[in-house]
Design an enzyme around this catalytic site. Structure first.
Site, PDB file in Angstrom:
ATOM      1  N   CYS A  42       0.837  -1.193   0.000  1.00  0.00           N
ATOM      2  CA  CYS A  42       0.000   0.000   0.000  1.00  0.00           C
ATOM      3  C   CYS A  42       0.873   1.245   0.000  1.00  0.00           C
ATOM      4  O   CYS A  42       1.790   1.369   0.818  1.00  0.00           O
ATOM      5  CB  CYS A  42      -0.925  -0.005   1.212  1.00  0.00           C
ATOM      6  SG  CYS A  42      -1.942   1.488   1.378  1.00  0.00           S
ATOM      7  N   CYS A  45       0.202   3.202   3.666  1.00  0.00           N
ATOM      8  CA  CYS A  45       0.627   2.669   4.966  1.00  0.00           C
ATOM      9  C   CYS A  45       1.726   1.623   4.876  1.00  0.00           C
ATOM     10  O   CYS A  45       2.254   1.193   5.897  1.00  0.00           O
ATOM     11  CB  CYS A  45      -0.571   2.101   5.723  1.00  0.00           C
ATOM     12  SG  CYS A  45      -1.262   0.583   5.014  1.00  0.00           S
ATOM     13  N   CYS A  96      -7.407  -1.060   1.001  1.00  0.00           N
ATOM     14  CA  CYS A  96      -6.415  -1.602   1.928  1.00  0.00           C
ATOM     15  C   CYS A  96      -7.092  -1.908   3.258  1.00  0.00           C
ATOM     16  O   CYS A  96      -7.769  -1.047   3.837  1.00  0.00           O
ATOM     17  CB  CYS A  96      -5.283  -0.595   2.124  1.00  0.00           C
ATOM     18  SG  CYS A  96      -4.082  -1.067   3.392  1.00  0.00           S
ATOM     19  N   CYS A  99      -5.456   0.593   6.189  1.00  0.00           N
ATOM     20  CA  CYS A  99      -5.690   2.043   6.255  1.00  0.00           C
ATOM     21  C   CYS A  99      -6.926   2.506   5.496  1.00  0.00           C
ATOM     22  O   CYS A  99      -7.304   3.673   5.579  1.00  0.00           O
ATOM     23  CB  CYS A  99      -4.466   2.808   5.767  1.00  0.00           C
ATOM     24  SG  CYS A  99      -4.165   2.682   3.980  1.00  0.00           S
ATOM     25  N   CYS A 118      -7.986  -5.326 -10.535  1.00  0.00           N
ATOM     26  CA  CYS A 118      -7.525  -4.234 -11.391  1.00  0.00           C
ATOM     27  C   CYS A 118      -7.144  -3.064 -10.480  1.00  0.00           C
ATOM     28  O   CYS A 118      -8.009  -2.403  -9.896  1.00  0.00           O
ATOM     29  CB  CYS A 118      -8.629  -3.840 -12.364  1.00  0.00           C
ATOM     30  SG  CYS A 118      -8.126  -2.637 -13.610  1.00  0.00           S
TER      31      CYS A 118
END
Length: 318
Positions: A42, A45, A96, A99, A118
């Site tokens: 991510c 985070c 995510c 976060c 995607c």
């Protein structure tokens, strides 16, 4: 992080995609045609999301999904899903799990899992285990020993006169070096003493990874709680120190913000620890001191003191 912190950390496009659910243009991102081995994480985070071995060819597949990084599965527990009816379509949004940042969407497809993630490139970072290893050791290095915390390698190295000599190196698991900031803006330094020391030495919160593959963010959360009795509102990798030569390791400089005391420092017969809460410049002086034991962090403390560009980058991130 609040909105202002995120705007300082992210580019305009990264903020629009991850925080406002935007979509980057196809074929424009860094990872749509990226084939290196490693993990995709991510952007906000640092949490690991996708392994490279489940990445799809983004030049193939359904026409409307080409040009973005595509995966047939996510690391278990790393993402969440929610219905998305925007733009006159019924889709499933991928975010995510740690976060909540927007990553992209998931669609049914003719893959081994029946899934096609995607994902926007600008919602991702990439950690290349293969690249890290190639930077550490030559291709002909042979592993001759491995334990929980160490790996030993040897290889034949050609010298300038055309002869060969055996070289060796030891790889160690990584470390986390935590710069912790309390809710009221104080920095958490520590006075630490271990068996055999003649007195306390200056340090910051630090710890060793327990495996070569352990996530440094997760290790930092554990060390922050055990070594300082604290939890952070947000935590991220700010920088990485790469030690190379005969002794190889990575040390992750972790930025932990909004820390508050939630427990006593864990009892440990191997060390005594006292927290010291001080302002930023006093924190730097505390660690730029002959009584500071952790020399790995020393060059970065000097950069924070004297390199104005690096200092400002750090201050903008908090």
């Amino acid at each position: 992080m609040d909105k202002e912190e995120l705007k300082n950390k992210l580019s305009n496009e990264e903020y629009k995609v991850t925080q406002e659910g935007g979509t980057e243009a196809p074929y424009s991102g860094a990872y749509w045609d990226h084939h290196e081995g490693g993990k995709y994480m991510c952007k906000v985070c640092g949490s690991p999301l996708f392994e490279s071995n489940v990445k799809l060819n983004s030049k193939e597949g359904p026409l409307g999904l080409r040009g973005w990084p595509a995966f047939e599965d996510a690391i278990p527990g790393s993402v969440n899903f929610q219905e998305d009816n925007s733009m006159g379509m019924q889709r499933t949004e991928v975010t995510c799990a740690k976060c909540g940042s927007h990553l992209g969407h998931i669609f049914p497809d003719d893959t081994s899992t029946g899934k096609h993630y995607c994902i926007n490139s600008c919602s991702l970072d990439f950690s290349s285990e293969e690249k890290k290893m190639s930077n550490k050791l030559p291709d002909n290095a042979k592993k001759v020993y491995e334990s929980k915390y160490f790996r030993a390698y040897t290889w034949q190295q050609e010298l300038f006169d055309g002869t060969f000599r055996e070289f060796e190196a030891v790889e160690h698991v990584g470390y986390v070096l935590i710069i912790a900031i309390t809710e009221d803006g104080q920095y958490v330094a520590q006075r630490n003493m271990q068996p055999g020391d003649s007195g306390y030495f200056n340090s910051t919160i630090a710890g060793r990874l327990e495996t070569f593959d352990e996530d440094p963010i997760q290790r930092a959360e554990i060390e922050l709680l055990e070594e300082a009795g604290m939890q952070a509102k947000s935590i991220e990798v700010f920088d990485v120190i790469h030690s190379r030569g005969m002794f190889i390791y990575d040390a992750y400089i972790i930025l932990a913000k909004g820390c508050k005391k939630v427990a006593d420092i864990a009892d440990d017969p191997g060390e005594k620890i006292e927290n010291v809460l001080i302002p930023f410049d006093e924190f730097l002086d505390f660690l730029d001191n002959e009584n500071a034991k952790n020399k790995t962090l020393a060059p970065y403390i000097l950069k924070l003191k004297y390199n104005q560009e690096y200092r400002q980058r750090f201050l903008n991130s908090i």
